[in-house]
Design a protein around this motif. Structure first.
Motif, PDB file in Angstrom:
ATOM      1  N   ALA A 150       0.810  -1.223   0.000  1.00  0.00           N
ATOM      2  CA  ALA A 150       0.000   0.000   0.000  1.00  0.00           C
ATOM      3  C   ALA A 150       0.841   1.269   0.000  1.00  0.00           C
ATOM      4  O   ALA A 150       0.290   2.373   0.072  1.00  0.00           O
ATOM      5  CB  ALA A 150      -0.927  -0.001   1.219  1.00  0.00           C
ATOM      6  N   GLY A 151       2.173   1.140  -0.054  1.00  0.00           N
ATOM      7  CA  GLY A 151       3.031   2.320  -0.142  1.00  0.00           C
ATOM      8  C   GLY A 151       3.539   2.842   1.179  1.00  0.00           C
ATOM      9  O   GLY A 151       4.033   3.971   1.257  1.00  0.00           O
ATOM     10  N   PHE A 152       3.452   2.037   2.242  1.00  0.00           N
ATOM     11  CA  PHE A 152       3.988   2.442   3.543  1.00  0.00           C
ATOM     12  C   PHE A 152       5.480   2.108   3.622  1.00  0.00           C
ATOM     13  O   PHE A 152       5.960   1.152   3.013  1.00  0.00           O
ATOM     14  CB  PHE A 152       3.272   1.698   4.673  1.00  0.00           C
ATOM     15  CG  PHE A 152       1.923   2.245   5.038  1.00  0.00           C
ATOM     16  CD1 PHE A 152       1.785   3.184   6.055  1.00  0.00           C
ATOM     17  CD2 PHE A 152       0.778   1.810   4.378  1.00  0.00           C
ATOM     18  CE1 PHE A 152       0.538   3.672   6.418  1.00  0.00           C
ATOM     19  CE2 PHE A 152      -0.477   2.292   4.728  1.00  0.00           C
ATOM     20  CZ  PHE A 152      -0.597   3.226   5.744  1.00  0.00           C
ATOM     21  N   GLY A 153       6.176   2.887   4.430  1.00  0.00           N
ATOM     22  CA  GLY A 153       7.557   2.609   4.769  1.00  0.00           C
ATOM     23  C   GLY A 153       7.749   2.750   6.267  1.00  0.00           C
ATOM     24  O   GLY A 153       7.087   3.577   6.912  1.00  0.00           O
ATOM     25  N   GLY A 158       7.626   0.175  15.235  1.00  0.00           N
ATOM     26  CA  GLY A 158       6.306  -0.241  14.770  1.00  0.00           C
ATOM     27  C   GLY A 158       5.508   0.870  14.134  1.00  0.00           C
ATOM     28  O   GLY A 158       4.278   0.770  14.046  1.00  0.00           O
ATOM     29  N   THR A 159       6.164   1.932  13.671  1.00  0.00           N
ATOM     30  CA  THR A 159       5.474   3.060  13.050  1.00  0.00           C
ATOM     31  C   THR A 159       5.812   3.101  11.561  1.00  0.00           C
ATOM     32  O   THR A 159       6.981   3.049  11.177  1.00  0.00           O
ATOM     33  CB  THR A 159       5.891   4.391  13.705  1.00  0.00           C
ATOM     34  OG1 THR A 159       5.586   4.327  15.105  1.00  0.00           O
ATOM     35  CG2 THR A 159       5.132   5.559  13.082  1.00  0.00           C
ATOM     36  N   TRP A 160       4.767   3.209  10.729  1.00  0.00           N
ATOM     37  CA  TRP A 160       4.908   3.223   9.279  1.00  0.00           C
ATOM     38  C   TRP A 160       4.202   4.460   8.730  1.00  0.00           C
ATOM     39  O   TRP A 160       3.204   4.914   9.291  1.00  0.00           O
ATOM     40  CB  TRP A 160       4.301   1.968   8.656  1.00  0.00           C
ATOM     41  CG  TRP A 160       5.038   0.689   8.972  1.00  0.00           C
ATOM     42  CD1 TRP A 160       5.313   0.187  10.211  1.00  0.00           C
ATOM     43  CD2 TRP A 160       5.576  -0.241   8.027  1.00  0.00           C
ATOM     44  NE1 TRP A 160       5.987  -1.001  10.103  1.00  0.00           N
ATOM     45  CE2 TRP A 160       6.162  -1.290   8.764  1.00  0.00           C
ATOM     46  CE3 TRP A 160       5.604  -0.290   6.633  1.00  0.00           C
ATOM     47  CZ2 TRP A 160       6.778  -2.375   8.145  1.00  0.00           C
ATOM     48  CZ3 TRP A 160       6.218  -1.378   6.020  1.00  0.00           C
ATOM     49  CH2 TRP A 160       6.803  -2.394   6.768  1.00  0.00           C
ATOM     50  N   ILE A 161       4.723   4.992   7.616  1.00  0.00           N
ATOM     51  CA  ILE A 161       4.110   6.167   6.993  1.00  0.00           C
ATOM     52  C   ILE A 161       3.877   5.899   5.514  1.00  0.00           C
ATOM     53  O   ILE A 161       4.591   5.130   4.874  1.00  0.00           O
ATOM     54  CB  ILE A 161       4.998   7.421   7.142  1.00  0.00           C
ATOM     55  CG1 ILE A 161       6.368   7.201   6.478  1.00  0.00           C
ATOM     56  CG2 ILE A 161       5.154   7.806   8.616  1.00  0.00           C
ATOM     57  CD1 ILE A 161       7.212   8.464   6.376  1.00  0.00           C
TER      58      ILE A 161
END
Length: 293
Positions: A150-153, A158-161
């Motif tokens: 989905a385009g998260f990094g 444990g935090t993704w953007i």
């Protein structure tokens, strides 16, 4: 693997020249499951049919994938709810499930409609945080795979953007994560260093190398002259591109380096689709045996 566990794109060659090294005249090295999804998306999706196992074996033989690997791939996809078995006499057939249909439709949208270039970003970010027990290893793996798609990094702890507004409930549906996620959307606020944050979450070096490898292989007058036919070329090309799309976070163009190779790669993909799609379909349709569902 890429940074922080992100899947790396295929063929992570860092060379940037236009002349193809000898190895790039060979087909890309791709997993049978990835090739299977491409085959299903092109020749089964949208049809209420189940395909004879022998048709898969014959089709994948032209890709250099042996019968044992095909049967193992089909069995694993059944176990994961991506295919359903249907027996007709002594023959075994395989059809799509609602889950695989959703995955294939999403891939079709990403490749042929949205593309890999985000040209209309409105500054919205999605921030997602999670903490799962160590015993939930399989769920954690599936969640990370879905986030990367989905385009998260990841930016740690444990935090993704993701540089877009993402429908997270739909993304994590079926994982049983109610109460275990925290999700926020909105613009970045000062003093956030957006370029530095992007560099932390997304390793663009291997991704750019994957796009360059794609160009070296396919951007030539007669790509893969030793391929058995246009069906093999089309399946190899679209699967390799889909692997790149799977690893590509679709970052806003204003945050991409100059000369980003995906621009040329996407244009080339569509040109070659125009050349190979129709003959590939004729070959596939002539060879496929299926039953109506």
């Amino acid at each position: 693997m890429g940074r922080r566990g992100r899947p790396a794109p295929p063929d992570p060659d860092t060379a940037s020249g236009e002349e193809a090294p000898p190895g790039d005249e060979a087909p890309p090295r791709l997993r049978p499951r990835s090739l299977m999804l491409t085959y299903l998306g092109n020749y089964v999706l949208g049809r209420r049919v189940a395909v004879f196992s022998g048709s898969f074996i014959d089709a994948f033989a032209r890709l250099g994938v042996g019968e044992h690997a095909v049967r193992s791939t089909l069995a694993r996809m059944v176990d994961r709810g991506l295919l359903a078995r249907h027996r007709a006499g002594r023959r075994m057939h395989f059809g799509l499930t609602p889950r695989s249909e959703a995955i294939l439709l999403d891939g079709e949208d990403r490749v042929w409609r949205r593309g890999v270039l985000n040209t209309d970003w409105d500054g919205t970010w999605t921030v997602l945080a999670f903490s799962l027990p160590e015993s939930w290893r399989r769920v954690r793996h599936d969640l990370r795979a879905r986030l990367a798609w989905a385009g998260f990094g990841p930016i740690g702890n444990g935090t993704w953007i993701a540089p877009s507004a993402v429908d997270v409930p739909a993304l994590v549906d079926g994982l049983g994560l109610d109460g275990r996620l925290k999700v926020f959307t909105g613009p970045a606020q000062a003093p956030t260093d957006v370029p530095a944050m992007l560099g932390e979450a997304f390793d663009l070096g291997p991704l750019a190398a994957g796009h360059r490898a794609f160009l070296r292989r396919w951007d030539r007058p007669e790509p893969l002259p030793g391929a058995p036919d246009d069906l093999a070329r089309y399946l190899w090309m679209t699967t390799e591109w889909l692997e790149l799309v799977r690893a590509d976070p679709r970052l806003p163009v204003e945050h991409l380096p100059d000369g980003w190779p995906a621009v040329r790669g996407q244009r080339l993909l569509r040109e070659l689709r125009g050349r190979w799609e129709a003959p590939a379909r004729r070959i596939a349709d002539a060879a496929i045996e299926c039953i109506e569902m």
